[in-house]
Design a protein around this motif. Structure first.
Motif, PDB file in Angstrom:
ATOM      1  N   ALA A  30       0.828  -1.206   0.000  1.00 28.68           N
ATOM      2  CA  ALA A  30       0.000   0.000   0.000  1.00 28.68           C
ATOM      3  C   ALA A  30       0.860   1.252   0.000  1.00 28.68           C
ATOM      4  CB  ALA A  30      -0.931  -0.010   1.211  1.00 28.68           C
ATOM      5  N   LEU A  31       1.909   1.267   0.836  1.00 30.34           N
ATOM      6  CA  LEU A  31       2.807   2.419   0.891  1.00 30.34           C
ATOM      7  C   LEU A  31       3.524   2.612  -0.446  1.00 30.34           C
ATOM      8  CD1 LEU A  31       4.357   1.966   4.447  1.00 30.34           C
ATOM      9  CD2 LEU A  31       2.913   3.870   3.701  1.00 30.34           C
ATOM     10  N   LYS A  32       3.911   1.521  -1.088  1.00 27.20           N
ATOM     11  CA  LYS A  32       4.586   1.600  -2.379  1.00 27.20           C
ATOM     12  C   LYS A  32       3.671   2.246  -3.410  1.00 27.20           C
ATOM     13  CE  LYS A  32       5.069  -2.080  -4.965  1.00 27.20           C
ATOM     14  NZ  LYS A  32       5.528  -3.392  -5.497  1.00 27.20           N
ATOM     15  N   CYS A  33       2.414   1.859  -3.408  1.00 23.47           N
ATOM     16  CA  CYS A  33       1.436   2.416  -4.342  1.00 23.47           C
ATOM     17  C   CYS A  33       1.275   3.926  -4.127  1.00 23.47           C
ATOM     18  CB  CYS A  33       0.097   1.700  -4.178  1.00 23.47           C
ATOM     19  SG  CYS A  33      -1.257   2.431  -5.128  1.00 23.47           S
ATOM     20  N   VAL A  34       1.135   4.338  -2.869  1.00 27.45           N
ATOM     21  CA  VAL A  34       0.952   5.758  -2.559  1.00 27.45           C
ATOM     22  C   VAL A  34       2.208   6.545  -2.922  1.00 27.45           C
ATOM     23  CG1 VAL A  34       0.502   7.434  -0.724  1.00 27.45           C
ATOM     24  CG2 VAL A  34      -0.738   5.267  -0.759  1.00 27.45           C
ATOM     25  N   TYR A  35       3.380   5.979  -2.625  1.00 28.99           N
ATOM     26  CA  TYR A  35       4.646   6.648  -2.950  1.00 28.99           C
ATOM     27  C   TYR A  35       4.783   6.844  -4.458  1.00 28.99           C
ATOM     28  CZ  TYR A  35       9.684   7.129  -3.713  1.00 28.99           C
ATOM     29  OH  TYR A  35      10.914   7.538  -4.141  1.00 28.99           O
ATOM     30  N   LEU A  36       4.449   5.824  -5.234  1.00 24.41           N
ATOM     31  CA  LEU A  36       4.515   5.935  -6.685  1.00 24.41           C
ATOM     32  C   LEU A  36       3.569   7.018  -7.192  1.00 24.41           C
ATOM     33  CD1 LEU A  36       4.722   2.185  -7.774  1.00 24.41           C
ATOM     34  CD2 LEU A  36       6.420   3.954  -8.243  1.00 24.41           C
ATOM     35  N   ALA A  37       2.383   7.103  -6.597  1.00 18.36           N
ATOM     36  CA  ALA A  37       1.418   8.126  -7.004  1.00 18.36           C
ATOM     37  C   ALA A  37       1.970   9.523  -6.736  1.00 18.36           C
ATOM     38  CB  ALA A  37       0.098   7.917  -6.267  1.00 18.36           C
ATOM     39  N   ILE A  38       2.638   9.689  -5.604  1.00 16.76           N
ATOM     40  CA  ILE A  38       3.217  10.992  -5.260  1.00 16.76           C
ATOM     41  C   ILE A  38       4.351  11.355  -6.207  1.00 16.76           C
ATOM     42  CG2 ILE A  38       4.566  12.224  -3.500  1.00 16.76           C
ATOM     43  CD1 ILE A  38       2.856  10.809  -1.386  1.00 16.76           C
ATOM     44  N   THR A  39       5.239  10.388  -6.485  1.00 11.26           N
ATOM     45  CA  THR A  39       6.374  10.683  -7.359  1.00 11.26           C
ATOM     46  C   THR A  39       5.927  10.963  -8.783  1.00 11.26           C
ATOM     47  OG1 THR A  39       6.722   8.301  -7.741  1.00 11.26           O
ATOM     48  CG2 THR A  39       8.007   9.339  -6.002  1.00 11.26           C
ATOM     49  N   SER A  40       4.778  10.428  -9.206  1.00  8.52           N
ATOM     50  CA  SER A  40       4.299  10.693 -10.563  1.00  8.52           C
ATOM     51  C   SER A  40       3.896  12.149 -10.739  1.00  8.52           C
ATOM     52  CB  SER A  40       3.099   9.792 -10.888  1.00  8.52           C
ATOM     53  OG  SER A  40       1.942  10.193 -10.178  1.00  8.52           O
ATOM     54  N   LEU A  41       3.578  12.842  -9.626  1.00  7.04           N
ATOM     55  CA  LEU A  41       3.264  14.267  -9.693  1.00  7.04           C
ATOM     56  C   LEU A  41       4.517  15.108  -9.808  1.00  7.04           C
ATOM     57  CD1 LEU A  41       0.532  14.357  -6.924  1.00  7.04           C
ATOM     58  CD2 LEU A  41       0.156  14.840  -9.340  1.00  7.04           C
ATOM     59  N   ASP A  42       5.666  14.491  -9.549  1.00  7.65           N
ATOM     60  CA  ASP A  42       6.937  15.218  -9.541  1.00  7.65           C
ATOM     61  C   ASP A  42       8.010  14.360 -10.216  1.00  7.65           C
ATOM     62  OD1 ASP A  42       9.007  17.004  -8.953  1.00  7.65           O
ATOM     63  OD2 ASP A  42       9.438  15.988  -7.069  1.00  7.65           O
ATOM     64  N   PRO A  43       7.878  14.132 -11.544  1.00  9.73           N
ATOM     65  CA  PRO A  43       8.807  13.228 -12.219  1.00  9.73           C
ATOM     66  C   PRO A  43      10.251  13.700 -12.216  1.00  9.73           C
ATOM     67  CG  PRO A  43       7.442  14.414 -13.811  1.00  9.73           C
ATOM     68  CD  PRO A  43       6.880  14.695 -12.446  1.00  9.73           C
ATOM     69  N   THR A  44      10.494  15.008 -12.010  1.00  6.20           N
ATOM     70  CA  THR A  44      11.864  15.514 -11.995  1.00  6.20           C
ATOM     71  C   THR A  44      12.551  15.256 -10.672  1.00  6.20           C
ATOM     72  OG1 THR A  44      11.215  17.708 -11.192  1.00  6.20           O
ATOM     73  CG2 THR A  44      11.203  17.355 -13.578  1.00  6.20           C
TER      74      THR A  44
END
Length: 414
Positions: A369-383
């Motif tokens: 679950a944490l991995k999924c949320v972390y990936l969602a957050i990083t997708s907003l900030d790809p740089t």
């Protein structure tokens, strides 16, 4: 193949593609052939470095280790499956780096899978996408292995140093379903901060515990972790009735003001009324939270109560119970109120997280679950910079914070 020959072959393929005799993608397409040429050329270069001489070089005769043909290997690339010839040596000591032993995917494919996962696609959808676009069959287990690459990066991110001072920290909750014996809701908390420079920064993610995830044991641990990562002071923490959090804030940052989230307070109010009354309720509540003082807010709330209490007593009780955490808002300058009530950044993050979480239904464990949320957050900030402007009128807001919290904004700055 030397560089000149490689460039010549690439030019030949490009000319053929322009002439219409070679497709860009698909089996035998231009991208696949270019990938094969470049990869095999790099493998030959690595072999030369390993053996100490080039192919057909007389220096290699009777010199010990030598080339021993090639072996065919199919790797998955962004252009689809590509068969490459991997050089071998007689001593079997050659270890390729561009395509390592037992590696079946080039790096670009892993990055593509992680990107698609971050955008909320399930492993089944990603598998179907790869099969449709690239003609490659990738199992869900393989996809899970690929996305597990982010766990190490997530740990580093969760433990990175933080700023000495934050003007505002918003703490919000996303509920996820985790299968721990049986499927049950578990909270994952997101801390989003506004920096002194006027940018936003997600500080971390924390999974709530069974039963007392919002209680006296949980919040001191979370806030102490943030403090231990370098944050010495926070001007305002905005939250929504999280049990035990105000007491923990008082222990960790004694000067911090705890403020209830005005937007959440309004939304929770609408839960007790039909949609046809939402506009009227919002209009009558606005004079309460925009009042110039606490007394003025009390007067406006009394007028609101006289009008609506008989129909919606739960709304009156909601505001009455939240009043102690609502009142601090009234002492702030208009510019500070705007920063606290500006929720676009929060909503964009929450929307992406919920989309990713809802697409998966439930998770086998907390880490997934944490991995999924972390990936969602990083997708907003790809740089990876994580520093987007919170407000276009930041200078006015910064002046207001500097006056209100005199001297506290310079802590830890040189």
């Amino acid at each position: 193949m030397d560089l000149a020959a490689l460039e010549g072959e690439i030019q030949r393929l490009a000319d053929r593609a322009r002439a219409g005799g070679l497709q860009l993608t698909g089996e035998g397409g231009l991208l696949g052939r270019l990938t094969k040429l470049v990869t095999e050329a790099e493998l030959q270069g690595e072999t030369d470095d390993h053996l100490g001489y080039g192919k057909h070089d007389p220096a290699g005769r009777n010199g010990g280790n030598s080339r021993n043909g090639t072996r065919a290997k199919t790797v998955l690339t962004e252009a689809g499956p590509v068969q490459i010839a991997v050089p071998r040596d007689r001593e079997a000591s050659f270890e390729p780096t561009i395509v390592k032993k037992r590696q079946r995917r080039l790096t670009g494919v892993d990055d593509l899978v992680i990107s698609l996962s971050a955008k909320g696609l399930t492993h089944g959808e990603i598998s179907a996408h790869l099969a449709e676009v690239y003609g490659a069959e990738v199992s869900k287990q393989t996809l899970s292995t690929i996305t597990d690459r982010v766990i190490e990066g997530m740990a580093e991110w969760q433990n990175r140093p933080l700023d000495a001072v934050y003007l505002v920290i918003f703490i919000d909750c996303i509920n996820v379903k985790i299968r721990d014996g049986q499927v049950a809701n578990r909270p994952i908390y997101v801390a989003l901060a506004v920096t002194v420079d006027g940018t936003r920064e997600v500080l971390g993610l924390w999974a709530g515990e069974h039963g007392d995830g919002e209680g006296a044991k949980f919040w001191p641990r979370v806030l102490s972790e943030i403090r231990n990562r370098g944050t010495q002071d926070v001007c305002i923490v905005v939250c929504d009735g999280l049990k035990g959090l105000p007491d923990a804030i008082a222990q960790v940052w004694p000067q911090t003001i705890v403020q209830t989230c005005i937007v959440h307070l309004l939304r929770n109010s609408f839960r007790y009324a039909p949609q046809k009354d939402w506009s009227a309720l919002a209009k009558d509540l606005k004079p309460v939270y925009t009042a110039p003082s606490e007394q003025a807010a009390l007067d406006r709330f009394a007028e609101f109560s006289d009008k609506w209490e008989q129909r919606y007593p739960a709304i009156i009780r909601l505001w009455t119970n939240a009043w102690a955490e609502f009142v601090p808002f009234l002492q702030f300058d208009t510019q500070i109120r705007t920063i606290i009530c500006t929720t676009n950044a929060i909503e964009s993050i929450n929307a992406r997280i919920r989309r990713a979480v809802n697409a998966r239904g439930h998770f086998p464990n907390e880490q997934a679950a944490l991995k999924c949320v972390y990936l969602a957050i990083t997708s907003l900030d790809p740089t990876g910079t994580g520093r987007k402007r919170w407000s276009n009128r930041w200078k006015k807001a910064l002046n207001a914070f500097e006056i209100t919290f005199d001297g506290r904004l310079s802590v830890g700055r040189t």
